[in-house]
Write an enzyme that holds these catalytic residues in place. Structure first.
Site, short mmCIF file in Angstrom:
data_model
loop_
_atom_site.label_atom_id
_atom_site.label_comp_id
_atom_site.label_asym_id
_atom_site.label_seq_id
_atom_site.Cartn_x
_atom_site.Cartn_y
_atom_site.Cartn_z
N GLY A 47 11.99 -2.43 2.69
CA GLY A 47 11.35 -3.73 2.86
C GLY A 47 11.42 -4.55 1.58
O GLY A 47 11.77 -5.75 1.61
N MET A 48 11.10 -3.92 0.46
CA MET A 48 11.13 -4.64 -0.82
C MET A 48 12.55 -5.07 -1.18
O MET A 48 12.76 -6.15 -1.74
CB MET A 48 10.55 -3.77 -1.94
CG MET A 48 9.05 -3.63 -1.88
SD MET A 48 8.22 -5.25 -2.06
CE MET A 48 6.55 -4.72 -2.45
N HIS A 58 0.83 -1.22 0.00
CA HIS A 58 0.00 0.00 0.00
C HIS A 58 0.86 1.26 0.00
O HIS A 58 0.52 2.26 -0.63
CB HIS A 58 -0.93 0.00 1.22
CG HIS A 58 -0.19 -0.06 2.53
ND1 HIS A 58 0.49 -1.20 2.93
CD2 HIS A 58 0.00 0.86 3.50
CE1 HIS A 58 1.05 -0.98 4.10
NE2 HIS A 58 0.78 0.28 4.47
N CYS A 73 7.70 0.33 -2.13
CA CYS A 73 7.05 0.36 -0.81
C CYS A 73 7.26 1.76 -0.25
O CYS A 73 7.65 2.67 -0.99
CB CYS A 73 7.57 -0.75 0.11
SG CYS A 73 9.32 -0.72 0.50
N HIS A 107 27.87 -0.93 -11.62
CA HIS A 107 28.79 -1.75 -10.83
C HIS A 107 28.19 -3.05 -10.31
O HIS A 107 28.91 -4.03 -10.11
CB HIS A 107 29.33 -0.95 -9.63
CG HIS A 107 30.32 0.10 -10.04
ND1 HIS A 107 31.12 0.76 -9.13
CD2 HIS A 107 30.66 0.60 -11.27
CE1 HIS A 107 31.91 1.62 -9.78
NE2 HIS A 107 31.62 1.55 -11.07
N ARG A 123 35.96 -5.86 -14.25
CA ARG A 123 36.19 -6.27 -12.86
C ARG A 123 34.88 -6.41 -12.08
O ARG A 123 34.80 -7.19 -11.12
CB ARG A 123 37.15 -5.30 -12.17
CG ARG A 123 36.61 -3.90 -11.97
CD ARG A 123 37.69 -2.96 -11.45
NE ARG A 123 37.17 -1.66 -11.10
CZ ARG A 123 36.86 -0.69 -11.99
NH1 ARG A 123 37.01 -0.90 -13.28
NH2 ARG A 123 36.40 0.48 -11.59
C1 RB5 Z 1 4.37 0.45 5.31
O1 RB5 Z 1 3.91 1.34 6.29
C2 RB5 Z 1 5.89 0.52 5.21
O2 RB5 Z 1 6.47 0.01 6.36
C3 RB5 Z 1 6.36 -0.24 3.99
O3 RB5 Z 1 5.77 0.31 2.85
C4 RB5 Z 1 7.86 -0.20 3.73
O4 RB5 Z 1 8.35 1.10 3.80
C5 RB5 Z 1 8.67 -1.16 4.46
O5 RB5 Z 1 9.90 -1.22 4.31
#
Ligand code: RB5
Length: 152
Positions: free
Chosen positions: A71-72, A10, A66, A99, A133
């Protein structure tokens, strides 16, 4: 051309729409792994299938969004063969390709405005890997994955 995998939670949903607009403008095919709205959800549920597509070779690259990009990035780097970088400015974006041969770009919706994000996405898509390299170093990452698997 294999589709670029895209996904968000979201917190990155609006940024995923920006990613789509850049890809559509450039006539680059993509496959959207969700999420489908800005309703609260968990980023691993959407990042993992998109990262798996890169790991399995169904997509050559992915762009994941995100709130922060962190997080992603963490989720995507769990998958063998994935090199995900949180691209937060021109320098980190360009280096990730030159790189590190990054095949996953992570974007933080809460730290980038739309104009900057569009520039970074185009830069990431257009910047080549320098090889030389850097290819030796990147191949050592695959070696780490293999020795880790053997250790388990
Ligand atoms: C969601 O609030 C947030 O934690 C998520 O989108 C992301 O930033 C996590 O790393």
């Amino acid at each position: 051309m294999k589709p670029i995998a895209i996904a968000s939670d979201h917190g990155g949903f609006a940024m995923k729409e920006v990613v789509k607009s850049v890809l559509e403008e450039a006539n680059i095919p993509y496959k959207d792994y969700g999420t489908g709205s800005d309703e609260s959800c968990d980023y691993p549920d959407y990042g993992a299938p998109a990262a798996r597509a890169v790991s399995d070779g169904e997509s050559a690259r992915a762009i994941l969004c995100c709130g922060s990009g962190a997080g992603m990035t963490i989720v995507a780097n769990k998958f063998p063969g994935v090199r995900a970088v949180n691209c937060y400015d021109e320098w980190s974006t360009e280096m990730s390709r030159r790189h590190n041969d990054a095949n996953v770009m992570a974007l933080g919706e809460r730290s980038l405005d739309v104009g900057e994000a569009k520039r970074l996405i185009r830069l990431w898509l257009d910047t080549p890997f320098e090889e030389g390299r850097h290819a030796r170093r990147v191949s050592k990452i695959a070696g780490l994955e293999q020795s880790h698997e053997t250790a388990i």
